[in-house]
Write a protein that holds these residues in place. Structure first.
Motif, PDB file in Angstrom:
ATOM      1  N   ARG A 234       0.844  -1.214   0.000  1.00  0.00           N
ATOM      2  CA  ARG A 234       0.000   0.000   0.000  1.00  0.00           C
ATOM      3  C   ARG A 234       0.878   1.262   0.000  1.00  0.00           C
ATOM      4  O   ARG A 234       0.603   2.208  -0.731  1.00  0.00           O
ATOM      5  N   ASP A 235       1.913   1.257   0.828  1.00  0.00           N
ATOM      6  CA  ASP A 235       2.814   2.403   0.873  1.00  0.00           C
ATOM      7  C   ASP A 235       3.500   2.613  -0.477  1.00  0.00           C
ATOM      8  O   ASP A 235       3.652   3.754  -0.934  1.00  0.00           O
ATOM      9  N   LEU A 236       3.894   1.530  -1.091  1.00  0.00           N
ATOM     10  CA  LEU A 236       4.538   1.605  -2.394  1.00  0.00           C
ATOM     11  C   LEU A 236       3.580   2.169  -3.447  1.00  0.00           C
ATOM     12  O   LEU A 236       3.953   3.042  -4.249  1.00  0.00           O
ATOM     13  N   MET A 237       2.334   1.711  -3.423  1.00  0.00           N
ATOM     14  CA  MET A 237       1.332   2.229  -4.365  1.00  0.00           C
ATOM     15  C   MET A 237       1.046   3.706  -4.099  1.00  0.00           C
ATOM     16  O   MET A 237       0.877   4.499  -5.033  1.00  0.00           O
ATOM     17  N   ASP A 238       0.981   4.070  -2.829  1.00  0.00           N
ATOM     18  CA  ASP A 238       0.763   5.477  -2.478  1.00  0.00           C
ATOM     19  C   ASP A 238       1.891   6.346  -3.008  1.00  0.00           C
ATOM     20  O   ASP A 238       1.676   7.455  -3.493  1.00  0.00           O
TER      21      ASP A 238
ATOM     22  N   PHE B  61       3.717   5.814  -5.650  1.00  0.00           N
ATOM     23  CA  PHE B  61       3.618   5.948  -7.105  1.00  0.00           C
ATOM     24  C   PHE B  61       2.412   6.774  -7.542  1.00  0.00           C
ATOM     25  O   PHE B  61       2.483   7.522  -8.509  1.00  0.00           O
ATOM     26  N   THR B  62       1.282   6.645  -6.829  1.00  0.00           N
ATOM     27  CA  THR B  62       0.071   7.360  -7.238  1.00  0.00           C
ATOM     28  C   THR B  62      -0.035   8.736  -6.609  1.00  0.00           C
ATOM     29  O   THR B  62      -0.797   9.569  -7.083  1.00  0.00           O
ATOM     30  N   GLY B  63       0.682   8.953  -5.526  1.00  0.00           N
ATOM     31  CA  GLY B  63       0.626  10.247  -4.851  1.00  0.00           C
ATOM     32  C   GLY B  63      -0.580  10.385  -3.935  1.00  0.00           C
ATOM     33  O   GLY B  63      -0.864  11.457  -3.436  1.00  0.00           O
ATOM     34  N   LYS B  64      -1.308   9.291  -3.717  1.00  0.00           N
ATOM     35  CA  LYS B  64      -2.472   9.306  -2.824  1.00  0.00           C
ATOM     36  C   LYS B  64      -2.109   8.624  -1.520  1.00  0.00           C
ATOM     37  O   LYS B  64      -1.165   7.870  -1.425  1.00  0.00           O
ATOM     38  N   LYS B  65      -2.905   8.896  -0.512  1.00  0.00           N
ATOM     39  CA  LYS B  65      -2.691   8.286   0.799  1.00  0.00           C
ATOM     40  C   LYS B  65      -3.864   7.353   1.076  1.00  0.00           C
ATOM     41  O   LYS B  65      -5.006   7.774   1.103  1.00  0.00           O
ATOM     42  N   SER B  66      -3.578   6.057   1.239  1.00  0.00           N
ATOM     43  CA  SER B  66      -4.650   5.098   1.522  1.00  0.00           C
ATOM     44  C   SER B  66      -4.774   4.905   3.019  1.00  0.00           C
ATOM     45  O   SER B  66      -3.885   5.247   3.804  1.00  0.00           O
TER      46      SER B  66
END
Length: 98
Positions: free
Chosen positions: A82-86, A88-93
Motif C-alpha cells: 500500500r505504501d509503495l502504491m501510495d 507511485f500514485t501520490g495518494k494516501k490510503s
C-alpha cells in the motif's frame, strides 16, 4: 512449384495407407476399435467438462490460501505494498486494521 518423384511417392503411399485403413475399419475388429475410441473420447470429454466446472473453486481456494500464506510469512507485506502504491500514485490510503 514442380511435382517430383518424391512428392508423387508420398501421395501414393498416403492414398494406400488411407485405403487400407478404410478397409480395416470395415471389419468387425475395426468397428470394435472405433467404438472403443468413441467411448474413450466421450470419457475424456466428460472428464474435461468436470475439470472446467472445478476451475473457479480451485482458483478461489488458491487465492485464499495464497493470501493467508503471504500474510503469515510476510505480515507487513500488505502495508508495504500500500505504501509503495501510495508513493507511485501520490495518494494516501487508509491503514489496514486486522
Amino acid at each position: 512449384m514442380s511435382v517430383n518423384a518424391k512428392h508423387l511417392a508420398t501421395f501414393v503411399l498416403g492414398a494406400a495407407a488411407g485405403a487400407s485403413m478404410y478397409k480395416y475399419l470395415q471389419t468387425e475388429e475395426g468397428e470394435k476399435m472405433l467404438e472403443d475410441l468413441k467411448s474413450k473420447a466421450g470419457n475424456l470429454r466428460d472428464e474435461a467438462e468436470g475439470a472446467v466446472d472445478k476451475v473457479p473453486d480451485y482458483f478461489e481456494q488458491l487465492k485464499t490460501k495464497g493470501t493467508d500464506t503471504l500474510k503469515e510469512t510476510f505480515p507487513d507485506a500488505e502495508q508495504m505494498l500500500r505504501d509503495l502504491m501510495d508513493k507511485f500514485t501520490g495518494k494516501k490510503s487508509e491503514p489496514t486494521v486486522e
